[in-house]
Design a protein around this motif. Structure first.
Motif, short mmCIF file in Angstrom:
data_model
loop_
_atom_site.label_atom_id
_atom_site.label_comp_id
_atom_site.label_asym_id
_atom_site.label_seq_id
_atom_site.Cartn_x
_atom_site.Cartn_y
_atom_site.Cartn_z
N MET A 1 0.83 -1.20 0.00
CA MET A 1 0.00 0.00 0.00
C MET A 1 0.87 1.26 0.00
O MET A 1 0.60 2.21 -0.73
CB MET A 1 -0.93 0.01 1.22
N VAL A 2 1.93 1.26 0.78
CA VAL A 2 2.84 2.41 0.82
C VAL A 2 3.52 2.60 -0.53
O VAL A 2 3.62 3.72 -1.03
CB VAL A 2 3.87 2.25 1.95
N GLU A 3 3.96 1.50 -1.14
CA GLU A 3 4.62 1.60 -2.44
C GLU A 3 3.68 2.15 -3.51
O GLU A 3 4.06 3.02 -4.30
CB GLU A 3 5.16 0.24 -2.87
N ARG A 4 2.44 1.66 -3.54
CA ARG A 4 1.46 2.17 -4.51
C ARG A 4 1.17 3.64 -4.27
O ARG A 4 1.05 4.43 -5.20
CB ARG A 4 0.17 1.35 -4.44
N THR A 5 1.05 4.00 -3.00
CA THR A 5 0.76 5.39 -2.67
C THR A 5 1.91 6.30 -3.08
O THR A 5 1.70 7.39 -3.61
CB THR A 5 0.46 5.54 -1.17
N GLN A 6 3.14 5.85 -2.85
CA GLN A 6 4.30 6.65 -3.24
C GLN A 6 4.33 6.87 -4.75
O GLN A 6 4.65 7.96 -5.22
CB GLN A 6 5.59 6.00 -2.77
N GLU A 7 3.99 5.83 -5.49
CA GLU A 7 3.94 5.96 -6.96
C GLU A 7 2.87 6.99 -7.37
O GLU A 7 3.10 7.81 -8.25
CB GLU A 7 3.64 4.61 -7.61
N ARG A 8 1.73 6.93 -6.74
CA ARG A 8 0.65 7.85 -7.10
C ARG A 8 0.94 9.28 -6.63
O ARG A 8 0.47 10.24 -7.24
CB ARG A 8 -0.67 7.35 -6.52
N LEU A 9 1.69 9.40 -5.54
CA LEU A 9 2.01 10.74 -5.04
C LEU A 9 3.01 11.46 -5.94
O LEU A 9 3.14 12.68 -5.84
CB LEU A 9 2.54 10.68 -3.61
N LYS A 10 3.69 10.73 -6.80
CA LYS A 10 4.59 11.38 -7.75
C LYS A 10 3.80 12.28 -8.70
O LYS A 10 4.27 13.33 -9.11
CB LYS A 10 5.39 10.35 -8.53
N ALA A 11 2.60 11.86 -9.04
CA ALA A 11 1.75 12.64 -9.93
C ALA A 11 1.09 13.80 -9.20
O ALA A 11 0.87 14.87 -9.79
CB ALA A 11 0.68 11.75 -10.57
N THR A 12 0.74 13.59 -7.92
CA THR A 12 0.07 14.66 -7.15
C THR A 12 0.74 14.81 -5.79
O THR A 12 0.22 14.35 -4.77
CB THR A 12 -1.42 14.34 -6.96
N PRO A 13 1.91 15.42 -5.72
CA PRO A 13 2.62 15.54 -4.44
C PRO A 13 1.89 16.41 -3.42
O PRO A 13 2.17 16.32 -2.23
CB PRO A 13 3.98 16.16 -4.83
N GLN A 14 0.93 17.21 -3.89
CA GLN A 14 0.19 18.05 -2.95
C GLN A 14 -0.66 17.23 -1.99
O GLN A 14 -1.04 17.70 -0.92
CB GLN A 14 -0.75 19.02 -3.70
N ALA A 15 -0.97 16.01 -2.36
CA ALA A 15 -1.82 15.16 -1.51
C ALA A 15 -1.04 14.49 -0.38
O ALA A 15 -1.65 13.92 0.54
CB ALA A 15 -2.50 14.10 -2.36
#
Length: 93
Positions: free
Chosen positions: A56-70
């Motif tokens: 879950m952390v790895e997937r979230t880190q990947e997705r946060l690359k697109a939206t670091p504001q989140a």
């Protein structure tokens, strides 16, 4: 009567004391088997919890690359999930 004869009379193969001792040993063996099975289940649950949290952390880190504001909103949620999962796995809930 010798001590050996007294021992055999009290604890010999057919005595009620030896049957009781066998029952007690069987009960201890069953209790140990149940505890061992619980420990194995708890270890498997803990491994699964850790694996799920890491993915879950790895997937979230990947997705946060697109939206670091989140990140300020998402990371506390992940930390809470990880703490809750470790608590549940430690206490077997």
């Amino acid at each position: 009567m010798s001590n050996v004869e007294r021992w055999n009379e009290a604890f010999g193969a057919g005595s009620s004391l030896s049957r009781q001792a066998r029952r007690d040993l069987d009960q201890i063996a069953v209790e140990y088997a149940v505890k061992a099975a619980r420990e194995q289940a708890r270890a498997a649950y803990t491994m699964l919890t850790i694996d799920l949290t890491i993915s879950m952390v790895e997937r979230t880190q990947e997705r946060l690359k697109a939206t670091p504001q989140a990140a300020p909103f998402v990371m506390p949620l992940l930390e809470g999930y990880a703490r809750s999962a470790s608590y549940r796995s430690y206490f077997g809930l």
